[in-house]
Design an enzyme around this catalytic site. Sequence first.
Site, PDB file in Angstrom:
ATOM      1  N   HIS A  77      -0.368 -15.424  -6.138  1.00  0.00           N
ATOM      2  CA  HIS A  77       0.284 -14.285  -6.792  1.00  0.00           C
ATOM      3  C   HIS A  77      -0.347 -12.974  -6.321  1.00  0.00           C
ATOM      4  CE1 HIS A  77       1.563 -11.445  -9.883  1.00  0.00           C
ATOM      5  NE2 HIS A  77       0.294 -11.230 -10.171  1.00  0.00           N
ATOM      6  N   ASP A 106      13.625   8.556  15.741  1.00  0.00           N
ATOM      7  CA  ASP A 106      13.214   7.184  15.392  1.00  0.00           C
ATOM      8  C   ASP A 106      11.703   7.188  15.221  1.00  0.00           C
ATOM      9  OD1 ASP A 106      12.841   4.273  15.308  1.00  0.00           O
ATOM     10  OD2 ASP A 106      14.865   4.169  16.117  1.00  0.00           O
ATOM     11  N   TRP A 142      -7.693 -13.800  -4.944  1.00  0.00           N
ATOM     12  CA  TRP A 142      -7.256 -13.040  -3.761  1.00  0.00           C
ATOM     13  C   TRP A 142      -8.450 -12.434  -3.037  1.00  0.00           C
ATOM     14  CZ3 TRP A 142      -6.723  -7.754  -2.136  1.00  0.00           C
ATOM     15  CH2 TRP A 142      -7.357  -6.828  -2.956  1.00  0.00           C
ATOM     16  N   SER A 169      -0.006  -6.813  11.670  1.00  0.00           N
ATOM     17  CA  SER A 169       1.214  -6.094  11.318  1.00  0.00           C
ATOM     18  C   SER A 169       0.885  -4.713  10.757  1.00  0.00           C
ATOM     19  CB  SER A 169       2.010  -6.911  10.301  1.00  0.00           C
ATOM     20  OG  SER A 169       2.900  -6.100   9.606  1.00  0.00           O
ATOM     21  N   SER A 170      -0.101  -4.667   9.868  1.00  0.00           N
ATOM     22  CA  SER A 170      -0.466  -3.379   9.255  1.00  0.00           C
ATOM     23  C   SER A 170      -0.971  -2.402  10.303  1.00  0.00           C
ATOM     24  CB  SER A 170      -1.576  -3.569   8.224  1.00  0.00           C
ATOM     25  OG  SER A 170      -1.102  -4.298   7.146  1.00  0.00           O
ATOM     26  N   HIS A 253     -11.651  -1.616  -1.621  1.00  0.00           N
ATOM     27  CA  HIS A 253     -11.389  -0.406  -2.389  1.00  0.00           C
ATOM     28  C   HIS A 253     -10.438   0.547  -1.667  1.00  0.00           C
ATOM     29  CE1 HIS A 253     -11.462   2.084  -5.824  1.00  0.00           C
ATOM     30  NE2 HIS A 253     -11.376   3.071  -4.949  1.00  0.00           N
ATOM     31  N   GLU A 255      -8.224  -0.355   0.154  1.00  0.00           N
ATOM     32  CA  GLU A 255      -6.938  -1.051  -0.010  1.00  0.00           C
ATOM     33  C   GLU A 255      -6.211  -0.622  -1.292  1.00  0.00           C
ATOM     34  OE1 GLU A 255      -5.027  -3.021   1.732  1.00  0.00           O
ATOM     35  OE2 GLU A 255      -3.664  -3.592   0.099  1.00  0.00           O
ATOM     36  N   TYR A 257      -6.255   2.202  -2.573  1.00  0.00           N
ATOM     37  CA  TYR A 257      -5.636   3.506  -2.317  1.00  0.00           C
ATOM     38  C   TYR A 257      -4.507   3.395  -1.313  1.00  0.00           C
ATOM     39  CZ  TYR A 257      -8.643   5.565  -5.570  1.00  0.00           C
ATOM     40  OH  TYR A 257      -9.242   5.854  -6.759  1.00  0.00           O
ATOM     41  N   SER A 268       5.390  12.890  -5.714  1.00  0.00           N
ATOM     42  CA  SER A 268       5.357  14.310  -5.360  1.00  0.00           C
ATOM     43  C   SER A 268       6.662  14.764  -4.712  1.00  0.00           C
ATOM     44  CB  SER A 268       4.196  14.602  -4.405  1.00  0.00           C
ATOM     45  OG  SER A 268       2.992  14.164  -4.953  1.00  0.00           O
ATOM     46  N   HIS A 302     -18.669  -0.595  -6.831  1.00  0.00           N
ATOM     47  CA  HIS A 302     -18.304  -0.698  -8.253  1.00  0.00           C
ATOM     48  C   HIS A 302     -17.635  -2.030  -8.577  1.00  0.00           C
ATOM     49  CE1 HIS A 302     -14.344   1.678  -7.285  1.00  0.00           C
ATOM     50  NE2 HIS A 302     -14.179   0.414  -7.043  1.00  0.00           N
ATOM     51  N   HIS A 303     -17.281  -2.803  -7.550  1.00  0.00           N
ATOM     52  CA  HIS A 303     -16.751  -4.142  -7.807  1.00  0.00           C
ATOM     53  C   HIS A 303     -17.864  -5.173  -7.916  1.00  0.00           C
ATOM     54  CE1 HIS A 303     -12.567  -2.952  -7.098  1.00  0.00           C
ATOM     55  NE2 HIS A 303     -13.068  -2.137  -6.198  1.00  0.00           N
ATOM     56  N   THR A 328      -7.921  13.046  -8.258  1.00  0.00           N
ATOM     57  CA  THR A 328      -6.799  12.391  -8.922  1.00  0.00           C
ATOM     58  C   THR A 328      -6.306  13.256 -10.071  1.00  0.00           C
ATOM     59  OG1 THR A 328      -7.921  10.321  -8.406  1.00  0.00           O
ATOM     60  CG2 THR A 328      -5.992  10.168  -9.809  1.00  0.00           C
ATOM     61  N   LYS A 331      -4.137  15.982  -8.907  1.00  0.00           N
ATOM     62  CA  LYS A 331      -2.758  15.554  -8.693  1.00  0.00           C
ATOM     63  C   LYS A 331      -1.983  15.510 -10.005  1.00  0.00           C
ATOM     64  CE  LYS A 331      -3.113  12.996  -4.408  1.00  0.00           C
ATOM     65  NZ  LYS A 331      -1.908  13.476  -3.722  1.00  0.00           N
ATOM     66  N   ARG A 450     -11.014 -13.718 -16.968  1.00  0.00           N
ATOM     67  CA  ARG A 450      -9.806 -13.875 -16.169  1.00  0.00           C
ATOM     68  C   ARG A 450      -9.891 -15.167 -15.358  1.00  0.00           C
ATOM     69  NH1 ARG A 450     -10.626  -9.742 -11.060  1.00  0.00           N
ATOM     70  NH2 ARG A 450      -8.636 -10.632 -10.410  1.00  0.00           N
TER      71      ARG A 450
HETATM   72  C1  HEM Z   1       4.894  -7.661 -13.923  1.00  0.00           C
HETATM   73  C2  HEM Z   1       4.685  -8.728 -13.318  1.00  0.00           C
HETATM   74  C3  HEM Z   1       3.304  -9.286 -13.225  1.00  0.00           C
HETATM   75  C4  HEM Z   1       2.705 -10.120 -14.104  1.00  0.00           C
HETATM   76  C5  HEM Z   1       3.299 -10.684 -15.396  1.00  0.00           C
HETATM   77  C6  HEM Z   1       1.402 -10.411 -13.583  1.00  0.00           C
HETATM   78  C7  HEM Z   1       0.495 -11.260 -14.185  1.00  0.00           C
HETATM   79  C8  HEM Z   1      -0.715 -11.608 -13.646  1.00  0.00           C
HETATM   80  C9  HEM Z   1      -1.622 -12.556 -14.192  1.00  0.00           C
HETATM   81  C10 HEM Z   1      -1.392 -13.329 -15.477  1.00  0.00           C
HETATM   82  C11 HEM Z   1      -2.706 -12.623 -13.363  1.00  0.00           C
HETATM   83  C12 HEM Z   1      -3.880 -13.554 -13.510  1.00  0.00           C
HETATM   84  C13 HEM Z   1      -5.041 -12.884 -14.094  1.00  0.00           C
HETATM   85  C14 HEM Z   1      -6.222 -13.768 -14.042  1.00  0.00           C
HETATM   86  O1  HEM Z   1      -6.191 -14.897 -14.575  1.00  0.00           O
HETATM   87  O2  HEM Z   1      -7.240 -13.308 -13.493  1.00  0.00           O
HETATM   88  C15 HEM Z   1      -2.499 -11.710 -12.309  1.00  0.00           C
HETATM   89  C16 HEM Z   1      -3.394 -11.480 -11.288  1.00  0.00           C
HETATM   90  C17 HEM Z   1      -3.203 -10.529 -10.279  1.00  0.00           C
HETATM   91  N1  HEM Z   1      -2.097  -9.723 -10.101  1.00  0.00           N
HETATM   92 FE1  HEM Z   1      -0.454  -9.737 -11.266  1.00  0.00          FE
HETATM   93  N2  HEM Z   1       1.221  -9.720 -12.450  1.00  0.00           N
HETATM   94  C18 HEM Z   1       2.361  -9.005 -12.188  1.00  0.00           C
HETATM   95  C19 HEM Z   1       2.585  -8.160 -11.117  1.00  0.00           C
HETATM   96  C20 HEM Z   1       1.663  -7.823 -10.140  1.00  0.00           C
HETATM   97  C21 HEM Z   1       1.886  -6.853  -9.097  1.00  0.00           C
HETATM   98  C22 HEM Z   1       3.166  -6.054  -8.852  1.00  0.00           C
HETATM   99  C23 HEM Z   1       0.767  -6.802  -8.380  1.00  0.00           C
HETATM  100  C24 HEM Z   1       0.662  -5.853  -7.206  1.00  0.00           C
HETATM  101  C25 HEM Z   1      -0.232  -5.804  -6.361  1.00  0.00           C
HETATM  102  C26 HEM Z   1      -0.182  -7.731  -8.948  1.00  0.00           C
HETATM  103  C27 HEM Z   1      -1.464  -7.981  -8.486  1.00  0.00           C
HETATM  104  C28 HEM Z   1      -2.326  -8.928  -8.996  1.00  0.00           C
HETATM  105  C29 HEM Z   1      -3.620  -9.239  -8.444  1.00  0.00           C
HETATM  106  C30 HEM Z   1      -4.269  -8.591  -7.222  1.00  0.00           C
HETATM  107  C31 HEM Z   1      -4.167 -10.235  -9.241  1.00  0.00           C
HETATM  108  C32 HEM Z   1      -5.525 -10.877  -9.081  1.00  0.00           C
HETATM  109  C33 HEM Z   1      -5.393 -12.220  -8.487  1.00  0.00           C
HETATM  110  C34 HEM Z   1      -6.706 -12.880  -8.497  1.00  0.00           C
HETATM  111  O3  HEM Z   1      -7.345 -12.932  -9.550  1.00  0.00           O
HETATM  112  O4  HEM Z   1      -7.111 -13.361  -7.432  1.00  0.00           O
HETATM  113  N3  HEM Z   1       0.398  -8.339 -10.028  1.00  0.00           N
HETATM  114  N4  HEM Z   1      -1.273 -11.097 -12.495  1.00  0.00           N
HETATM  115 CU    CU Z   2     -12.592  -0.222  -6.132  1.00  0.00          CU
END
Ligand code: HEM
Ligand code: CU
Length: 540
Positions: A77, A106, A142, A169-170, A253, A255, A257, A268, A302-303, A328, A331, A450
């Site tokens: 996810h 283009d 992640w 790609s990036s 970090h 990332e 931003y 803006s 800070h992480h 910030t 802004k 978490r």
């Molecule tokens: C609205 C829909 C979303 C829901 C309901 C949702 C829900 C969750 C949940 C439940 C977790 C797990 C937390 C945990 O157990 O640590 C999670 C992790 C995460 N979510 Fe989302 N999320 C959503 C959208 C997004 C979006 C749009 C992003 C954009 C980048 C995102 C980025 C992340 C990241 C980076 C993690 C951490 C994964 C990890 O712990 O390795 N999520 N999310």
């Molecule tokens: Cu950070």
Amino acid sequence: MTTATEHLNHGHDAMDHGWRRWLYATNHKDIGTLYLFFALAMFFVGGFMALCIRAELFQPGLQYWQPEFFNQLTTLHGIIMVFGAIMPAFTGLANWMLPLMLGAPDMAFARMNNWSFWLLPPAAALLLISLLVPGGAAGGGWTLYPPLSIQSGMGMDLAIFSIHLLGLSSIMGSINIITTVLNMRAPGMPLLKMPLFAWTSLVTAYLLIAVAPVLAGAVTMLLTDRHFGTHFFKAAGGGDPVLFQHIFWFFGHPEVYIMALPAFGIVSQIIPVFARKPLFGYVSMVYATCSIAILSFMVWGHHMFAVGMPATAQLFFMFLTMLIAVPTGVKVFNWIATMWQSSMTFETPMLFAIGFVCLFTVGGFSGLILSIAPVDTQMQDTYYVVAHFHYVLVAGALFSLFAAAYYWLPKWTGFMYHEGRGKFHFWWSMLWFNVTFFPMHFLGLAGMPRRIPDYALQFTDFNAIASVGAICFGLGQVFFLFNVIHTIRGGVGPAPSRPWEGGNTLEWEVPSPAPHHTWETPPDLATVQRGLRAQGLEND
Ligand code: HEM
Ligand SMILES: [Cu+2]
């Protein structure tokens, strides 16, 4: 004469049809469209995984998934949302809109642009296929911290290879953006007068070029630790798992931003248009963007407050993190000052932009709280962090993307979306987003960790609320898909070239839908200057 016209028409107006148009795409609009659809698809895949996570967390105890698979769900996810949905969506917008807004025909490197996009589907396929290999997908989060990421099965190798492709790609996409912005602006548009979205895309591209290789290096070291006998991160061989965290967050970090700056750019663009007033403090917005980018390289620690670092290092990272609140804040104040005493109307793009400003600020404040080292040692790895980063990523990055989609859909499709349905999508998302993620602050403060599939009984109520919120939020996004399809198929009628009264940037000078080729001759000086005057960037 005939030869001249024949020459002009040859190959230039010819457009491939069917699958060739997309596979061999070099046109910035086609590639932008590919990026946007890819991002949308990944958003639904990642969203589905989020709902699987929330389903398990609806109640304490284990209902649906084994703990190992739960970890794979959170990992995928996160990776899919970050690298598959948010980042490609911004690159898609940059591809579609930068040439239009800058008056360029283009992107600078049209063929490389094709590669930047077409690396993404294989990368996504690797991640999804990894669910099927022995041991399943990567499950270390992640952030891919060792030792878990060194011990796990071949799903991790697939994830590493996927990240290599995503990084390539990036980097190629960034080279394209930088070259286009620096070299292909219409005459009469100096850097300090170009649209802010171009500025934030430019700075973001520099960030990506700087840190994508760092991530690639980190995961390559993981790979060699896993298979080729190195011990970068293996304590048993004299290595240090904490080293990985330093390298990862030196990427990680900046990332965040990379996912926030383009959102600032979009907001803006949109707020002045619907406030019918020039953006307040244009130059300070540019300086703030650059300051945030530079500071973002100095706060990675800070992480890692909880790994144990000298007090001086903690103070360094804590104060620099807090310092980011200054640009910030600049802004946020500028956006508010733009709206101050203006003639605002609240069409859907504006609603999402204002929603962004309010909720991103909430996410910013919880970030500020987490930046306090002694507080963070309590909150690290709790749901407070999950709440914090979803406020900045969902209500931040994602809301800005919705704002952009409604704002530019008329230009992309030639049709107006249904305003009532757009507004419904906004209010629905606003409501259920907060129902989902606000209770997570309380859960985190009460100590819920978490990345766990099961939890202690006292956390039940807020988790149930969050899960209901997530399902409803998800349904709302199906409604967004419906809105988009409805607009593509004609919406509520044809859109004029300038559907927004206050739209004064160059993309509104071309017809809607934007023809396949635009600005083959750059816009003339008078047009450019008229736009700049209307944006308050040039005196009469
Ligand atoms: C609205 C829909 C979303 C829901 C309901 C949702 C829900 C969750 C949940 C439940 C977790 C797990 C937390 C945990 O157990 O640590 C999670 C992790 C995460 N979510 Fe989302 N999320 C959503 C959208 C997004 C979006 C749009 C992003 C954009 C980048 C995102 C980025 C992340 C990241 C980076 C993690 C951490 C994964 C990890 O712990 O390795 N999520 N999310
Ligand atoms: Cu950070």
